[in-house]
Design an enzyme around this catalytic site. Structure first.
Site, short mmCIF file in Angstrom:
data_model
loop_
_atom_site.label_atom_id
_atom_site.label_comp_id
_atom_site.label_asym_id
_atom_site.label_seq_id
_atom_site.Cartn_x
_atom_site.Cartn_y
_atom_site.Cartn_z
N SER A 14 0.90 -1.32 -0.12
CA SER A 14 0.16 0.10 0.04
C SER A 14 0.74 1.11 -0.08
O SER A 14 2.11 1.11 0.39
CB SER A 14 -0.89 -0.08 1.08
OG SER A 14 -1.63 -1.12 1.25
C1 LIG Z 1 -3.30 -4.16 -0.50
S1 LIG Z 1 -2.66 -5.73 0.05
C2 LIG Z 1 -2.01 -5.56 1.57
C3 LIG Z 1 -0.75 -4.94 1.51
C4 LIG Z 1 0.33 -5.06 2.96
N1 LIG Z 1 -0.48 -4.51 4.05
C5 LIG Z 1 1.73 -4.51 2.63
O1 LIG Z 1 2.01 -3.86 3.26
O2 LIG Z 1 2.46 -5.30 1.78
C6 LIG Z 1 -4.02 -6.59 0.18
C7 LIG Z 1 -3.55 -8.35 0.55
O3 LIG Z 1 -4.73 -8.95 1.30
C8 LIG Z 1 -4.76 -10.25 1.00
N2 LIG Z 1 -6.05 -10.73 1.09
C9 LIG Z 1 -7.12 -10.51 0.42
N3 LIG Z 1 -8.26 -11.20 0.85
C10 LIG Z 1 -7.74 -11.82 1.93
C11 LIG Z 1 -8.37 -12.75 3.07
N4 LIG Z 1 -9.75 -13.10 2.83
N5 LIG Z 1 -7.63 -13.05 4.20
C12 LIG Z 1 -6.32 -12.60 4.07
N6 LIG Z 1 -5.79 -11.72 3.21
C13 LIG Z 1 -6.46 -11.51 2.30
C14 LIG Z 1 -4.32 -10.31 -0.62
O4 LIG Z 1 -4.00 -11.31 -1.12
C15 LIG Z 1 -3.33 -8.92 -0.41
O5 LIG Z 1 -1.88 -9.66 -0.50
#
Ligand SMILES: C[S@@+](CC[C@H](N)C(=O)[O-])C[C@H]1O[C@@H](n2cnc3c(N)ncnc32)[C@H](O)[C@@H]1O
Length: 364
Positions: free
Chosen positions: A84
């Site tokens: 992000s």
């Molecule tokens: C915008 S990224 C997060 C960025 C992260 N916080 C970073 O600093 O790198 C969103 C993440 O949420 C994960 N995600 C989506 N649905 C999810 C779920 N139900 N449970 C856990 N993770 C999930 C995706 O695979 C993705 O890697």
């Protein structure tokens, strides 16, 4: 980056090196003539890579369509994982009101960057972080370990929370929901804060901050946060109306409700969370199409002759254009409040949208 209202954030941002968590290759926002996102490669352009990594407003896209990585080269697809942008990471951690020793559940580990910041705030032993995608979960855990952090890192569906390390003082999601899972509330301590990007099918990108009291979570939309969807909360976009339609006039120029920017769209979405819309055509033949989650109720509204007797075509049992006009009128009648005056209460009976006070329920 704004003021550091939460004192722990300055040393945390100083301590965690974003470059350690950024992949050698990621997609940027620039696209080629075919709309494919271009790859930034550290080996080929270290300065450009570094400038983008530290650009406060840029997220670094590292997966599309749940499987494709930047080593594939330029690509056009749906973003499914990114690091992000710094500005929203900062804003969210500030809103989380973390204190030393708090137990925190983080959903959406990806690279591990904001998990590392949270470890600085509460200590590795107090953080549980969950990532859905196994490849990303392993990579995020490795990054965290390499940087000296050891939170409980889980590969799983964060919508279920994580009971073994509950109860939590704070729950933070870094992917967007369209409803708050009961498990997050049940795994929270009394007074806990739940912070999550919140989308409706109508408009994406709100940031919802709830406080848990006696098994109920309640709070306002505190700003904007455009995140990719939690995987199982993605909309399906089915449009499947029957053959029978009916025509009617529109009481209002569609330009008065649509195309006026994100703030009004997000507000209308709070009133009609299960309705999607899209524009099609141009000039005199421009139309807006609305559809419900089942795809069977559809409304098509002509812009060019919106005042005519037959400008609205309706399919299915719901009159979606009528519902949107009604929502818009209701919003005007209460003085056109900004979306941050709205809030949500989540209890065992479901979700309730309110204006200014939880007792002033607008929609249940
Ligand atoms: C915008 S990224 C997060 C960025 C992260 N916080 C970073 O600093 O790198 C969103 C993440 O949420 C994960 N995600 C989506 N649905 C999810 C779920 N139900 N449970 C856990 N993770 C999930 C995706 O695979 C993705 O890697």
């Amino acid at each position: 980056m704004g003021a550091f209202r939460s004192p722990w954030l300055r040393p945390a941002f100083e301590a965690v090196d974003r470059e350690v968590f950024a992949p050698e290759m990621f997609w940027g926002y620039d696209t080629d003539d075919d709309g494919r996102h271009l790859v930034l490669n550290k080996a080929a352009d270290e300065d450009g890579w570094r400038r983008t990594v530290w650009n406060a407003h840029r997220s670094l896209i590292m997966q599309m369509n749940d499987a494709v990585g930047p080593e594939q080269g330029p690509f056009k697809g749906d973003f499914s994982s990114s690091i992000s942008a710094l500005d929203i990471v900062f804003e969210k951690l500030n809103q989380l009101e973390v204190e030393a020793g708090h137990k925190v559940l983080h959903i959406g580990t990806a690279s591990g960057y904001d998990s590392a910041l949270l470890c600085e705030g509460v200590g590795s032993a107090n953080l549980t972080t969950i990532e859905f995608d196994p490849v990303l979960a392993a990579w995020g855990a490795k990054n965290l370990e390499g940087a000296g952090y050891s939170p409980t890192a889980i590969c799983g569906d964060g919508l279920d929370g994580w009971a073994p390390t509950a109860p939590y003082d704070r729950v933070i999601a870094t992917a967007a929901v369209r409803s708050i899972p009961r498990q997050w509330i049940e795994q929270s301590k009394e007074g806990a804060i739940i912070l999550a990007p919140f989308n409706t099918l109508y408009a994406r990108g709100g940031l919802l901050k709830l406080q848990v009291r006696e098994g109920t979570a309640s709070g306002r939309f505190v700003g904007g946060a455009c995140y990719m969807w939690m995987r199982s909360h993605r909309p399906e976009h089915r449009i499947n109306p029957g053959d029978e339609s009916r025509k009617e006039a529109s009481p209002i120029d569609p330009d008065e409700i649509l195309g006026r920017g994100w703030v009004l769209d997000f507000t209308m979405g709070l009133y009609l969370p299960d309705v999607s819309f899209a524009h099609r055509g141009e000039g005199e033949s421009r139309q807006v199409q609305l559809w419900d989650r089942s795809g069977t109720s559809v409304a098509i509204v002509n812009y060019g002759d919106w005042w005519g007797d037959n400008s609205v075509t309706l399919y299915g049992s719901r009159n979606l254009w009528g519902e949107l006009v009604h929502a818009y009128s209701a919003w005007r009648n209460v003085g056109q409040p900004h979306y941050t005056r709205y809030g949500l209460t989540v209890d065992s009976a479901g979700e309730h949208l309110w204006l200014d006070e939880p007792s002033n329920v607008i929609r249940s």
